[in-house]
Design an enzyme around this catalytic site. Structure first.
Site, PDB file in Angstrom:
ATOM      1  N   LYS A  65      15.071  57.464  18.947  1.00  0.00           N
ATOM      2  CA  LYS A  65      16.170  56.962  18.114  1.00  0.00           C
ATOM      3  C   LYS A  65      16.912  58.109  17.443  1.00  0.00           C
ATOM      4  O   LYS A  65      18.129  58.042  17.261  1.00  0.00           O
ATOM      5  CB  LYS A  65      15.647  55.999  17.048  1.00  0.00           C
ATOM      6  CG  LYS A  65      15.205  54.653  17.604  1.00  0.00           C
ATOM      7  CD  LYS A  65      14.956  53.676  16.473  1.00  0.00           C
ATOM      8  CE  LYS A  65      14.481  52.324  16.980  1.00  0.00           C
ATOM      9  NZ  LYS A  65      14.159  51.403  15.878  1.00  0.00           N
ATOM     10  N   LYS A 113      13.753  50.207  29.122  1.00  0.00           N
ATOM     11  CA  LYS A 113      13.417  48.864  28.636  1.00  0.00           C
ATOM     12  C   LYS A 113      14.660  48.131  28.117  1.00  0.00           C
ATOM     13  O   LYS A 113      15.620  48.765  27.668  1.00  0.00           O
ATOM     14  CB  LYS A 113      12.306  48.916  27.583  1.00  0.00           C
ATOM     15  CG  LYS A 113      12.717  49.450  26.261  1.00  0.00           C
ATOM     16  CD  LYS A 113      11.655  49.209  25.190  1.00  0.00           C
ATOM     17  CE  LYS A 113      12.275  49.594  23.865  1.00  0.00           C
ATOM     18  NZ  LYS A 113      11.624  49.177  22.686  1.00  0.00           N
ATOM     19  N   LYS A 143      17.832  45.937  22.170  1.00  0.00           N
ATOM     20  CA  LYS A 143      18.954  45.461  21.353  1.00  0.00           C
ATOM     21  C   LYS A 143      19.982  46.558  21.157  1.00  0.00           C
ATOM     22  O   LYS A 143      21.145  46.282  20.913  1.00  0.00           O
ATOM     23  CB  LYS A 143      18.445  45.106  19.957  1.00  0.00           C
ATOM     24  CG  LYS A 143      17.562  43.921  19.877  1.00  0.00           C
ATOM     25  CD  LYS A 143      17.140  43.798  18.413  1.00  0.00           C
ATOM     26  CE  LYS A 143      15.975  42.895  18.228  1.00  0.00           C
ATOM     27  NZ  LYS A 143      15.286  43.181  16.963  1.00  0.00           N
TER      28      LYS A 143
HETATM   29  P1  AMP Z   1      12.535  45.180  18.421  1.00  0.00           P
HETATM   30  O1  AMP Z   1      13.598  44.568  19.265  1.00  0.00           O
HETATM   31  O2  AMP Z   1      12.359  46.631  18.722  1.00  0.00           O
HETATM   32  O3  AMP Z   1      12.639  44.852  16.963  1.00  0.00           O
HETATM   33  O4  AMP Z   1      11.162  44.529  18.915  1.00  0.00           O
HETATM   34  C1  AMP Z   1      10.637  43.313  18.481  1.00  0.00           C
HETATM   35  C2  AMP Z   1       9.426  42.931  19.309  1.00  0.00           C
HETATM   36  O5  AMP Z   1       9.818  42.702  20.653  1.00  0.00           O
HETATM   37  C3  AMP Z   1       8.330  43.996  19.384  1.00  0.00           C
HETATM   38  O6  AMP Z   1       7.061  43.370  19.427  1.00  0.00           O
HETATM   39  C4  AMP Z   1       8.622  44.706  20.649  1.00  0.00           C
HETATM   40  O7  AMP Z   1       7.473  45.314  21.203  1.00  0.00           O
HETATM   41  C5  AMP Z   1       9.121  43.568  21.530  1.00  0.00           C
HETATM   42  N1  AMP Z   1      10.057  44.078  22.528  1.00  0.00           N
HETATM   43  C6  AMP Z   1      11.266  44.652  22.302  1.00  0.00           C
HETATM   44  N2  AMP Z   1      11.864  44.996  23.455  1.00  0.00           N
HETATM   45  C7  AMP Z   1      11.009  44.634  24.447  1.00  0.00           C
HETATM   46  C8  AMP Z   1      11.049  44.695  25.881  1.00  0.00           C
HETATM   47  N3  AMP Z   1      12.098  45.216  26.531  1.00  0.00           N
HETATM   48  N4  AMP Z   1      10.004  44.217  26.564  1.00  0.00           N
HETATM   49  C9  AMP Z   1       8.947  43.667  25.928  1.00  0.00           C
HETATM   50  N5  AMP Z   1       8.841  43.570  24.587  1.00  0.00           N
HETATM   51  C10 AMP Z   1       9.845  44.038  23.847  1.00  0.00           C
END
Ligand code: AMP
Ligand code: TRP
Length: 336
Positions: A113, A199, A202
């Protein structure tokens, strides 16, 4: 013996996508009956990168409504907003003074990041995992179900807890409970539609790279139609040369509720022209019930806010107990 406790949350930066659902929320829903669950909206984490004040509150409600729409059940779970429980910030400060700087500088997500932020890296971005440790340890969580990308943060949380117990706890009375990560294999890493080696995220500037939970059927259709594929005929899992193929087959497997063997057999002779409409239909059908529940909930602000208020009260009573225990262990003069 009461139920073990599960804690998890998602940040309010941007819209939730299939990665968030398959890597996180769906797993929380599947195991919720067996545990005492604390599920929160991580709005303090959201300001570790530049944020838009105008949309923060609305995003917070949206994520809370999506938790409910995806099937988090209030009979088993407490849903709350991180910034409503001030113990998160306070415990973060105490942890900050005990966490070595180089533990944070090693964090992969920080490094990734920070590169994207250029000159504009806040202290908060570096400190993000310490806040996450406070989130988890305040609730004496046994298990933290997350996607693969969060594993290093849970390890750091454990290291902070062990350090505090060693320095300030008594042998038989640890100050903090050591949590375990819970990472499911299927869906733990949903990849970008634009690049099967990155991956789904967002923060990707291209919306075409992800399917959002609130995407209309037309948008889903368009995104899958344009997503990256390869020129090989016949679809197969686990070919390192075909990351997009593997990702799309995995998505189909999970969303259709089939086994890998079933899908391998079903798709081995298919071309993309045949597979893409199938994936589109399956995705739209899987998201439809979530979307209709969501739109119902988001209309009923009174109900949603009452859920969050109850959550706040319950979360606060648990969190404040832990905070007092840590302050006592560190030797603070108790409050009058
Ligand atoms: P975040 O979007 O980073 O706030 O992630 C929120 C939750 O979603 C966390 O538990 C992440 O590990 C999961 N997560 C985010 N992006 C992915 C992805 N591409 N694949 C699987 N899990 C994800
Ligand atoms: N950092 C997590 C993410 O981006 C969200 C989060 C914040 C979290 N605090 C947490 C997840 C505590 C689990 C437990 O996914």
């Amino acid at each position: 013996m009461g139920k073990k406790r599960v804690l998890s949350g998602i940040q309010t930066t941007g819209s939730l996508h299939l990665g968030n659902y398959l890597g996180a929320i769906r797993n929380w829903v599947e195991i919720q009956k067996e545990y005492d669950n604390f599920i929160f909206v991580a709005d303090l984490h959201a300001i570790t990168v530049p944020h838009e004040p105008k949309t923060l509150a609305a995003n917070t409600r949206t994520i809370a409504a999506l938790y409910l729409a995806c099937g988090i059940d209030l009979e088993y779970a407490t849903i709350f907003v991180q910034s409503h429980v001030s113990a998160h910030s306070e415990l973060t400060w105490l942890f900050n003074c005990i966490t070595p700087l180089n533990w944070l500088e090693r964090m992969i997500q920080f490094k990734e990041k920070a590169v994207k932020q250029g000159e504009n890296v806040s202290v908060g971005l570096l400190d993000y995992p310490v806040l996450m440790a406070a989130d988890i340890l305040l609730y004496e969580a046994d298990l933290v179900p997350v996607g693969e990308d969060q594993k290093q943060h849970i390890e750091l949380t454990r290291d902070i807890a062990i350090r505090i117990n060693d320095r300030f706890g008594k042998k038989k009375e640890p100050v903090l409970k050591i949590p375990e990560p819970l990472i499911r294999k299927a869906g733990a890493r949903v990849m970008s539609l634009a690049d099967g080696t990155r991956k789904m995220s967002k923060s990707d500037p291209s919306e075409m790279s992800r399917i959002e939970l609130l995407d209309a059927p037309e948008a889903i259709k368009k995104k899958i139609k344009r997503c990256k594929t390869d020129p090989v005929k016949g679809l197969s899992f686990d070919d390192p040369e075909r990351p997009e193929c593997n990702n799309l087959l995995n998505l189909y497997t999970i969303l259709a509720g089939k086994t890998k063997e079933e899908v391998a057999a079903e798709c081995q002779d298919m071309g993309w022209g045949q597979f893409k409409p199938l994936l589109t239909e399956t995705t739209i059908a899987a998201l439809e019930p979530i979307q209709s529940k969501y739109f119902e909930l988001i209309e009923d602000r009174g109900y949603l806010d009452s859920v969050l208020k109850q959550g706040q009260e319950k979360a606060e009573s648990v969190a404040n107990r832990t905070l007092s225990r840590v302050k006592q262990a560190l030797g603070y003069l108790p409050r009058f």
